[in-house]
Design an enzyme around this catalytic site. Sequence first.
Site, PDB file in Angstrom:
ATOM      1  N   PRO A  25      -1.534  -0.919   9.536  1.00 50.54           N
ATOM      2  CA  PRO A  25      -0.825   0.161  10.225  1.00 50.54           C
ATOM      3  C   PRO A  25      -1.201   1.499   9.585  1.00 50.54           C
ATOM      4  O   PRO A  25      -1.270   1.610   8.367  1.00 50.54           O
ATOM      5  CB  PRO A  25       0.655  -0.173   9.990  1.00 50.54           C
ATOM      6  CG  PRO A  25       0.665  -1.032   8.768  1.00 50.54           C
ATOM      7  CD  PRO A  25      -0.628  -1.789   8.778  1.00 50.54           C
ATOM      8  N   LEU A  26      -1.443   2.493  10.422  1.00 51.31           N
ATOM      9  CA  LEU A  26      -1.852   3.811   9.936  1.00 51.31           C
ATOM     10  C   LEU A  26      -1.021   4.865  10.656  1.00 51.31           C
ATOM     11  O   LEU A  26      -1.109   5.010  11.882  1.00 51.31           O
ATOM     12  CB  LEU A  26      -3.345   4.044  10.203  1.00 51.31           C
ATOM     13  CG  LEU A  26      -4.319   3.114   9.471  1.00 51.31           C
ATOM     14  CD1 LEU A  26      -5.713   3.211  10.084  1.00 51.31           C
ATOM     15  CD2 LEU A  26      -4.359   3.452   7.986  1.00 51.31           C
ATOM     16  N   CYS A 109       4.164   2.119   0.993  1.00 48.70           N
ATOM     17  CA  CYS A 109       3.745   3.468   1.365  1.00 48.70           C
ATOM     18  C   CYS A 109       3.981   4.431   0.208  1.00 48.70           C
ATOM     19  O   CYS A 109       5.102   4.582  -0.272  1.00 48.70           O
ATOM     20  CB  CYS A 109       4.502   3.937   2.605  1.00 48.70           C
ATOM     21  SG  CYS A 109       4.087   5.631   3.098  1.00 48.70           S
ATOM     22  N   ASN A 209      -5.810  -6.155   0.248  1.00 48.05           N
ATOM     23  CA  ASN A 209      -5.971  -4.835   0.850  1.00 48.05           C
ATOM     24  C   ASN A 209      -6.435  -3.866  -0.234  1.00 48.05           C
ATOM     25  O   ASN A 209      -6.011  -3.957  -1.377  1.00 48.05           O
ATOM     26  CB  ASN A 209      -4.626  -4.403   1.449  1.00 48.05           C
ATOM     27  CG  ASN A 209      -4.643  -3.020   2.073  1.00 48.05           C
ATOM     28  OD1 ASN A 209      -3.725  -2.238   1.900  1.00 48.05           O
ATOM     29  ND2 ASN A 209      -5.685  -2.696   2.819  1.00 48.05           N
TER      30      ASN A 209
END
Length: 342
Positions: A25-26, A109, A209
Amino acid sequence: MTLPPLQLQGRGQPRQLRCRVFQSPLAGVSDRIFRGFVRRWAPDALLYTEMVHATCLERGHGSEKFEALAGESGPIAVQLFDHRPQALAEAARRAEAAGAFLIDINMGCPVRKVARKGGGSGLLREPALAAQIVAAVAAAVRVPVTVKTRLGWCGSSADPVAFALGLQEAGAEALTLHGRTREQGFSGSADWAAIARVKQALHIPVIANGDVNSPEAALRCLAITGADGVMVGRATLGAPWLVGRIDAALSGRPVPPDPSPAERLALAAEHLEALVASRGVKGLQIARKHMGWTCQGFAGAAQLRHQLMRAPTPTEARALLEAAAADTATESAAGAGASTLD
Protein backbone atom coordinates in the site's frame (compact mmCIF):
# COMPACT_ATOMS: atom_id res chain seq x y z
CA MET A 1 9.41 -23.81 -10.29
CA THR A 2 5.79 -23.48 -9.16
CA LEU A 3 5.36 -22.46 -5.54
CA PRO A 4 2.30 -23.77 -3.70
CA PRO A 5 -0.33 -21.19 -2.69
CA LEU A 6 -0.13 -19.59 0.74
CA GLN A 7 -3.08 -20.65 2.89
CA LEU A 8 -4.64 -18.24 5.42
CA GLN A 9 -7.55 -19.65 7.40
CA GLY A 10 -9.34 -16.64 8.88
CA ARG A 11 -12.33 -17.25 11.13
CA GLY A 12 -14.54 -19.04 8.65
CA GLN A 13 -13.40 -17.34 5.43
CA PRO A 14 -10.09 -18.91 4.34
CA ARG A 15 -8.01 -17.24 1.67
CA GLN A 16 -5.49 -18.64 -0.78
CA LEU A 17 -2.68 -16.57 -2.28
CA ARG A 18 -1.32 -17.99 -5.53
CA CYS A 19 1.23 -15.21 -6.07
CA ARG A 20 4.16 -14.74 -3.66
CA VAL A 21 4.72 -11.10 -4.63
CA PHE A 22 2.66 -8.42 -2.89
CA GLN A 23 2.18 -4.79 -3.94
CA SER A 24 2.66 -2.53 -0.93
CA PRO A 25 0.00 0.00 0.00
CA LEU A 26 1.30 3.45 -0.93
CA ALA A 27 -0.37 6.60 0.37
CA GLY A 28 -1.53 8.81 -2.45
CA VAL A 29 -0.55 6.20 -5.04
CA SER A 30 -2.22 2.79 -4.74
CA ASP A 31 -5.71 3.87 -5.71
CA ARG A 32 -8.06 1.89 -7.96
CA ILE A 33 -6.44 3.21 -11.15
CA PHE A 34 -2.90 2.34 -10.09
CA ARG A 35 -4.04 -1.10 -8.92
CA GLY A 36 -5.54 -1.68 -12.35
CA PHE A 37 -2.19 -1.09 -14.00
CA VAL A 38 -0.36 -3.41 -11.58
CA ARG A 39 -2.99 -6.05 -12.25
CA ARG A 40 -2.15 -6.13 -15.97
CA TRP A 41 1.21 -7.68 -15.24
CA ALA A 42 0.31 -9.48 -12.01
CA PRO A 43 -3.28 -10.78 -12.19
CA ASP A 44 -3.01 -12.92 -9.04
CA ALA A 45 -0.94 -10.62 -6.80
CA LEU A 46 -2.34 -9.35 -3.53
CA LEU A 47 -2.77 -5.59 -3.83
CA TYR A 48 -3.71 -3.14 -1.08
CA THR A 49 -5.77 -0.01 -0.73
CA GLU A 50 -4.17 3.12 0.57
CA MET A 51 -4.17 3.23 4.38
CA VAL A 52 -7.53 3.97 5.96
CA HIS A 53 -7.65 5.73 9.33
CA ALA A 54 -10.30 4.08 11.51
CA THR A 55 -11.07 7.28 13.43
CA CYS A 56 -11.56 9.25 10.20
CA LEU A 57 -13.83 6.48 8.97
CA GLU A 58 -16.00 6.96 12.07
CA ARG A 59 -16.27 10.63 11.14
CA GLY A 60 -17.41 9.87 7.62
CA HIS A 61 -14.11 10.13 5.73
CA GLY A 62 -12.04 7.56 3.85
CA SER A 63 -14.64 4.97 2.91
CA GLU A 64 -14.18 5.81 -0.78
CA LYS A 65 -10.84 4.00 -0.60
CA PHE A 66 -12.58 0.64 -0.38
CA GLU A 67 -16.24 1.12 -1.31
CA ALA A 68 -15.86 -0.21 -4.85
CA LEU A 69 -13.65 -3.22 -4.11
CA ALA A 70 -16.23 -5.76 -5.22
CA GLY A 71 -15.94 -4.44 -8.77
CA GLU A 72 -12.17 -5.03 -9.03
CA SER A 73 -10.47 -8.21 -10.18
CA GLY A 74 -7.99 -10.18 -8.11
CA PRO A 75 -7.35 -10.11 -4.36
CA ILE A 76 -7.29 -6.69 -2.69
CA ALA A 77 -6.65 -6.13 1.02
CA VAL A 78 -7.79 -3.11 3.00
CA GLN A 79 -5.06 -1.67 5.19
CA LEU A 80 -6.19 0.07 8.38
CA PHE A 81 -4.35 2.11 10.98
CA ASP A 82 -5.23 3.59 14.37
CA HIS A 83 -4.48 2.99 18.04
CA ARG A 84 -8.02 2.20 19.21
CA PRO A 85 -8.87 -1.51 19.10
CA GLN A 86 -12.64 -1.16 18.85
CA ALA A 87 -12.44 1.56 16.19
CA LEU A 88 -10.21 -0.72 14.15
CA ALA A 89 -12.55 -3.66 14.71
CA GLU A 90 -15.53 -1.68 13.41
CA ALA A 91 -13.51 -0.40 10.44
CA ALA A 92 -12.52 -3.99 9.66
CA ARG A 93 -16.17 -5.06 9.65
CA ARG A 94 -16.99 -2.32 7.16
CA ALA A 95 -14.03 -3.24 4.97
CA GLU A 96 -14.99 -6.90 5.00
CA ALA A 97 -18.56 -6.02 4.01
CA ALA A 98 -17.19 -3.96 1.11
CA GLY A 99 -15.33 -6.97 -0.28
CA ALA A 100 -11.86 -6.86 1.31
CA PHE A 101 -9.92 -10.04 0.54
CA LEU A 102 -8.28 -9.69 3.94
CA ILE A 103 -7.63 -7.02 6.57
CA ASP A 104 -4.12 -5.67 7.10
CA ILE A 105 -3.14 -3.53 10.09
CA ASN A 106 -0.37 -1.01 9.59
CA MET A 107 2.12 -1.00 12.46
CA GLY A 108 5.09 0.31 10.52
CA CYS A 109 4.31 3.65 8.85
CA PRO A 110 7.16 5.99 9.91
CA VAL A 111 5.35 9.24 9.08
CA ARG A 112 5.44 11.50 12.14
CA LYS A 113 1.78 12.57 12.06
CA VAL A 114 0.73 8.90 12.02
CA ALA A 115 3.16 7.63 14.66
CA ARG A 116 2.65 10.46 17.14
CA LYS A 117 -1.07 9.61 17.31
CA GLY A 118 -0.21 6.05 18.29
CA GLY A 119 -0.86 4.48 14.90
CA GLY A 120 1.54 2.96 12.39
CA SER A 121 5.04 2.60 13.81
CA GLY A 122 3.89 4.21 17.07
CA LEU A 123 2.59 0.77 18.05
CA LEU A 124 6.13 -0.61 17.98
CA ARG A 125 6.58 1.03 21.38
CA GLU A 126 3.37 -0.53 22.74
CA PRO A 127 3.50 -4.27 22.05
CA ALA A 128 0.65 -5.08 24.45
CA LEU A 129 -1.66 -2.62 22.71
CA ALA A 130 -0.53 -3.92 19.32
CA ALA A 131 -1.51 -7.45 20.33
CA GLN A 132 -4.82 -6.21 21.73
CA ILE A 133 -5.58 -4.55 18.41
CA VAL A 134 -4.87 -7.72 16.44
CA ALA A 135 -7.06 -9.76 18.78
CA ALA A 136 -9.96 -7.29 18.51
CA VAL A 137 -9.82 -7.12 14.71
CA ALA A 138 -9.42 -10.88 14.31
CA ALA A 139 -12.51 -11.43 16.48
CA ALA A 140 -14.53 -8.93 14.42
CA VAL A 141 -14.16 -10.43 10.95
CA ARG A 142 -14.19 -13.80 9.22
CA VAL A 143 -11.42 -13.01 6.71
CA PRO A 144 -7.75 -13.34 7.71
CA VAL A 145 -6.04 -10.50 9.58
CA THR A 146 -2.41 -9.66 8.79
CA VAL A 147 0.07 -7.02 9.99
CA LYS A 148 2.69 -4.89 8.25
CA THR A 149 5.41 -3.66 10.56
CA ARG A 150 9.10 -2.85 10.98
CA LEU A 151 12.06 -4.19 12.97
CA GLY A 152 11.40 -1.78 15.83
CA TRP A 153 11.29 1.86 16.83
CA CYS A 154 15.06 2.31 16.84
CA GLY A 155 18.12 0.11 16.74
CA SER A 156 18.82 0.09 20.46
CA SER A 157 15.32 -0.99 21.46
CA ALA A 158 14.35 -3.22 18.54
CA ASP A 159 13.21 -6.72 19.45
CA PRO A 160 11.37 -7.79 16.30
CA VAL A 161 11.13 -11.46 17.30
CA ALA A 162 9.30 -10.75 20.56
CA PHE A 163 7.02 -8.21 18.90
CA ALA A 164 6.18 -10.60 16.05
CA LEU A 165 5.52 -13.49 18.42
CA GLY A 166 3.03 -11.32 20.30
CA LEU A 167 1.17 -10.53 17.08
CA GLN A 168 1.12 -14.18 16.08
CA GLU A 169 -0.24 -15.21 19.46
CA ALA A 170 -2.95 -12.54 19.20
CA GLY A 171 -4.24 -13.96 15.92
CA ALA A 172 -2.26 -12.45 13.04
CA GLU A 173 -2.19 -14.94 10.18
CA ALA A 174 0.72 -13.41 8.26
CA LEU A 175 3.33 -10.74 8.90
CA THR A 176 4.96 -8.39 6.42
CA LEU A 177 8.23 -7.16 7.88
CA HIS A 178 10.12 -4.13 6.55
CA GLY A 179 13.80 -4.63 7.31
CA ARG A 180 14.34 -1.18 8.80
CA THR A 181 13.45 0.51 12.08
CA ARG A 182 11.16 3.50 12.35
CA GLU A 183 14.21 5.64 13.16
CA GLN A 184 15.77 4.68 9.80
CA GLY A 185 12.73 5.60 7.75
CA PHE A 186 13.80 4.60 4.26
CA SER A 187 17.52 5.33 4.70
CA GLY A 188 20.32 2.81 4.79
CA SER A 189 19.89 -0.80 3.72
CA ALA A 190 17.15 -3.20 4.75
CA ASP A 191 18.36 -5.83 7.22
CA TRP A 192 17.32 -9.05 5.56
CA ALA A 193 19.20 -11.11 8.16
CA ALA A 194 16.92 -9.69 10.88
CA ILE A 195 13.89 -10.72 8.82
CA ALA A 196 15.38 -14.23 8.65
CA ARG A 197 15.53 -14.40 12.47
CA VAL A 198 11.86 -13.46 12.71
CA LYS A 199 10.93 -16.00 10.04
CA GLN A 200 12.70 -18.74 11.97
CA ALA A 201 10.77 -17.87 15.15
CA LEU A 202 7.25 -17.81 13.64
CA HIS A 203 4.96 -20.46 12.21
CA ILE A 204 2.77 -18.00 10.24
CA PRO A 205 3.90 -16.77 6.79
CA VAL A 206 6.43 -13.92 6.79
CA ILE A 207 6.65 -11.54 3.82
CA ALA A 208 9.95 -9.71 3.38
CA ASN A 209 9.85 -5.99 2.54
CA GLY A 210 12.57 -3.44 1.92
CA ASP A 211 15.00 -3.01 -1.00
CA VAL A 212 13.09 -5.48 -3.18
CA ASN A 213 13.48 -3.45 -6.36
CA SER A 214 14.13 -6.03 -9.10
CA PRO A 215 13.63 -9.73 -9.85
CA GLU A 216 17.27 -10.35 -8.93
CA ALA A 217 16.90 -8.55 -5.59
CA ALA A 218 13.74 -10.53 -4.81
CA LEU A 219 15.53 -13.83 -5.37
CA ARG A 220 18.45 -12.73 -3.16
CA CYS A 221 16.05 -11.55 -0.47
CA LEU A 222 14.21 -14.86 -0.34
CA ALA A 223 17.49 -16.80 -0.27
CA ILE A 224 18.68 -14.79 2.75
CA THR A 225 15.42 -14.46 4.68
CA GLY A 226 13.72 -17.76 3.94
CA ALA A 227 10.54 -15.68 3.77
CA ASP A 228 7.33 -16.92 2.21
CA GLY A 229 7.12 -14.04 -0.24
CA VAL A 230 8.19 -10.46 -0.90
CA MET A 231 6.42 -7.13 -0.86
CA VAL A 232 7.41 -4.42 -3.34
CA GLY A 233 6.91 -0.79 -2.41
CA ARG A 234 8.58 2.38 -3.67
CA ALA A 235 10.22 0.56 -6.59
CA THR A 236 6.82 0.34 -8.31
CA LEU A 237 6.44 4.13 -8.50
CA GLY A 238 6.16 4.65 -12.23
CA ALA A 239 6.77 0.93 -12.77
CA PRO A 240 3.53 -0.99 -12.14
CA TRP A 241 4.94 -3.84 -14.23
CA LEU A 242 7.58 -4.70 -11.59
CA VAL A 243 5.35 -6.95 -9.48
CA GLY A 244 4.63 -9.09 -12.54
CA ARG A 245 8.30 -9.30 -13.51
CA ILE A 246 9.24 -10.47 -10.00
CA ASP A 247 6.38 -12.97 -9.97
CA ALA A 248 7.71 -14.46 -13.20
CA ALA A 249 11.20 -14.81 -11.70
CA LEU A 250 9.92 -16.45 -8.53
CA SER A 251 7.74 -18.83 -10.54
CA GLY A 252 10.52 -19.86 -12.91
CA ARG A 253 8.89 -18.28 -15.95
CA PRO A 254 10.71 -16.06 -18.46
CA VAL A 255 10.91 -12.55 -17.03
CA PRO A 256 9.30 -10.04 -19.41
CA PRO A 257 11.45 -7.03 -20.33
CA ASP A 258 10.84 -3.57 -18.98
CA PRO A 259 8.51 -1.58 -21.23
CA SER A 260 10.05 0.37 -24.10
CA PRO A 261 10.07 4.19 -24.11
CA ALA A 262 7.03 4.17 -26.40
CA GLU A 263 5.18 1.85 -24.04
CA ARG A 264 6.07 4.02 -21.05
CA LEU A 265 4.76 7.11 -22.79
CA ALA A 266 1.55 5.32 -23.73
CA LEU A 267 1.10 4.20 -20.12
CA ALA A 268 1.71 7.75 -18.83
CA ALA A 269 -0.91 9.08 -21.24
CA GLU A 270 -3.41 6.40 -20.24
CA HIS A 271 -2.83 7.15 -16.56
CA LEU A 272 -3.40 10.86 -17.20
CA GLU A 273 -6.66 10.19 -19.03
CA ALA A 274 -7.95 7.86 -16.32
CA LEU A 275 -7.17 10.31 -13.51
CA VAL A 276 -8.73 13.27 -15.32
CA ALA A 277 -11.84 11.22 -16.08
CA SER A 278 -12.06 10.17 -12.43
CA ARG A 279 -10.96 13.33 -10.61
CA GLY A 280 -11.51 16.20 -13.04
CA VAL A 281 -9.08 19.12 -12.76
CA LYS A 282 -7.45 17.59 -9.69
CA GLY A 283 -6.64 14.54 -11.78
CA LEU A 284 -3.91 16.47 -13.58
CA GLN A 285 -2.29 17.40 -10.26
CA ILE A 286 -2.23 13.75 -9.23
CA ALA A 287 -1.09 12.60 -12.68
CA ARG A 288 1.98 14.84 -12.65
CA LYS A 289 3.82 12.67 -10.15
CA HIS A 290 2.89 9.46 -11.97
CA MET A 291 3.99 10.88 -15.34
CA GLY A 292 7.24 12.01 -13.75
CA TRP A 293 7.93 8.54 -12.38
CA THR A 294 6.98 6.73 -15.59
CA CYS A 295 8.80 8.97 -18.08
CA GLN A 296 12.31 7.75 -17.30
CA GLY A 297 15.13 6.05 -19.14
CA PHE A 298 14.99 7.50 -22.64
CA ALA A 299 16.45 10.43 -24.56
CA GLY A 300 14.79 13.70 -23.64
CA ALA A 301 13.04 12.24 -20.58
CA ALA A 302 14.39 14.83 -18.15
CA GLN A 303 13.20 17.75 -20.29
CA LEU A 304 9.82 16.08 -20.81
CA ARG A 305 9.35 15.62 -17.06
CA HIS A 306 10.18 19.29 -16.51
CA GLN A 307 7.55 20.31 -19.05
CA LEU A 308 4.91 17.91 -17.74
CA MET A 309 5.25 19.28 -14.22
CA ARG A 310 4.38 22.72 -15.58
CA ALA A 311 1.66 21.81 -18.06
CA PRO A 312 -1.36 23.89 -16.96
CA THR A 313 -4.05 21.71 -18.54
CA PRO A 314 -4.62 18.04 -19.39
CA THR A 315 -4.72 19.01 -23.08
CA GLU A 316 -1.21 20.46 -22.92
CA ALA A 317 0.13 17.50 -20.95
CA ARG A 318 -1.42 15.15 -23.49
CA ALA A 319 0.20 17.09 -26.35
CA LEU A 320 3.63 16.83 -24.69
CA LEU A 321 3.29 13.05 -24.34
CA GLU A 322 2.11 12.71 -27.94
CA ALA A 323 5.04 14.77 -29.22
CA ALA A 324 7.49 12.68 -27.18
CA ALA A 325 5.92 9.49 -28.53
CA ALA A 326 6.30 10.78 -32.10
CA ASP A 327 9.97 11.63 -31.46
CA THR A 328 10.55 8.19 -29.98
CA ALA A 329 8.93 6.53 -33.00
CA THR A 330 11.14 8.58 -35.35
CA GLU A 331 14.29 7.65 -33.42
CA SER A 332 13.32 3.98 -33.43
CA ALA A 333 12.70 4.03 -37.15
CA ALA A 334 16.02 5.77 -37.76
CA GLY A 335 17.79 3.22 -35.59
CA ALA A 336 16.16 0.35 -37.46
CA GLY A 337 17.18 1.88 -40.78
CA ALA A 338 20.76 2.30 -39.65
CA SER A 339 20.80 -1.30 -38.46
CA THR A 340 19.54 -2.48 -41.86
CA LEU A 341 22.24 -0.47 -43.63
CA ASP A 342 24.87 -1.99 -41.40
